[in-house]
Write an enzyme that holds these catalytic residues in place. Structure first.
Site, PDB file in Angstrom:
ATOM      1  N   LYS A   9       9.644  14.942  66.237  1.00  0.00           N
ATOM      2  CA  LYS A   9      10.899  15.136  65.491  1.00  0.00           C
ATOM      3  C   LYS A   9      10.907  16.560  64.936  1.00  0.00           C
ATOM      4  CE  LYS A   9      10.526  14.939  61.514  1.00  0.00           C
ATOM      5  NZ  LYS A   9      10.256  14.999  60.075  1.00  0.00           N
ATOM      6  N   ASP A 136      11.059   9.001  57.437  1.00  0.00           N
ATOM      7  CA  ASP A 136      11.563   9.589  58.680  1.00  0.00           C
ATOM      8  C   ASP A 136      11.759   8.555  59.796  1.00  0.00           C
ATOM      9  OD1 ASP A 136      11.647  12.089  57.604  1.00  0.00           O
ATOM     10  OD2 ASP A 136       9.720  12.739  58.423  1.00  0.00           O
TER      11      ASP A 136
END
Ligand code: C5P
Length: 276
Positions: A9, A136
């Site tokens: 990410k 996240d």
């Protein structure tokens, strides 16, 4: 059996507000994903088993608090399922490195076991489970181009942008996200930190804990093309520089690796899923 990809990410920008009463910081971040990441394979089993192989397996002992096992247990609990699974993780991403490896693995586990166990939960339901043990994880479940706000649980689709070539560089030092946020709260003067860049509010705090990040940013600055400055990813220590072509990124990665044999250096494409 099913396989899930757990891509790195990338926070293309990361604004961080002051600490709130819940112990978290409000963030505002633009996120995309790399075509490089961990791979997880799920098979039916009587209990939960986790095996870790791959280049960074040595840095990630199989412990009960592993996010993969937390995700599996949370999904089983929520869906009232008492099945097990054999989960094989190929750990290609450096651990505690700011590119969401643990969160991506947890998200891939929720997706994979939702299929293997036929739980039939919607993505939004998986995101709610994931958000309870990692800020996240909803973003990693969502994928694509997105904006994260709140702790990270408020996700908004962004129109997909053109994918771009980049190089990820990690100096080989694990950095604790909680410690970086803690240092951020101390609001140390920016001039204490040497190299700075302005798209990630956590950079200076992370550099104060891990000065090698400044060396990585400097090395990328010397080798990158065009107007885009290198950025630190998430809470560090991985940094990213964009390139105008994959050949350019691959050449830069080779040159950097020659000068820094101990750094983890990976050419990637951002914003594009890998070929299946
Ligand atoms: O949610 P996650 O476990 O990934 O966060 C790790 C730590 O980072 C939290 O315990 C918290 O200290 C800090 N954090 C924060 N604000 C956020 C996300 C994480 O302060 N938005």
């Amino acid at each position: 059996m099913c396989t899930e990809f757990a891509p790195a990410k990338i926070n293309l920008s990361l604004r961080v507000g002051p600490l709130e009463d819940d112990g978290y910081h409000p963030i505002d971040s633009r996120v995309a994903f790399a075509d490089f990441g961990d791979v997880l394979v799920f098979e039916p089993a009587d209990q939960l088993y986790l095996e870790i192989t791959g280049p960074f397996a040595g840095e990630l002992p199989v412990q009960d608090n592993n996010l993969i096992l937390q995700a599996a247990r949370a999904l089983a609990r929520t869906s009232g399922i008492s099945k097990g699974a054999r989960i094989q993780l190929t750990k290609n991403l450096p651990v505690s490195s700011g590119i969401g490896g643990g969160s991506a693995d947890a998200a891939a586990t929720l997706r994979g076991l939702n299929r293997l166990w036929d739980c039939q939960l919607k993505l939004s339901e998986l995101a709610t489970i994931g958000a309870s043990f990692g800020s996240d994880i909803p973003a990693c479940l969502h994928g694509g181009w997105l904006r994260m706000r709140g702790r990270g649980e408020r996700i908004e689709n962004l129109p997909p942008e053109a994918s771009f070539a980049a190089v990820l560089v990690n100096p080989g030092i694990a950095v604790s996200t909680a410690q970086v946020f803690g240092r951020f709260d101390q609001r140390l003067a920016p001039e204490q930190f040497g190299a700075t860049e302005h798209q990630n509010d956590l950079s200076q705090a992370a550099i104060s804990l891990c000065p090698q990040i400044a060396d990585v940013l400097q090395a990328l600055l010397e080798i990158c093309e065009g107007a885009n400055r290198p950025i630190m990813c998430g809470s560090g220590a991985t940094c990213l520089a964009g390139f105008s072509s994959q050949d350019g990124a691959r050449k830069a990665a080779r040159d950097l690796q020659e000068n820094h044999p101990n750094w983890w250096i990976q050419p990637v494409t951002i914003g594009q899923a890998p070929p299946l």
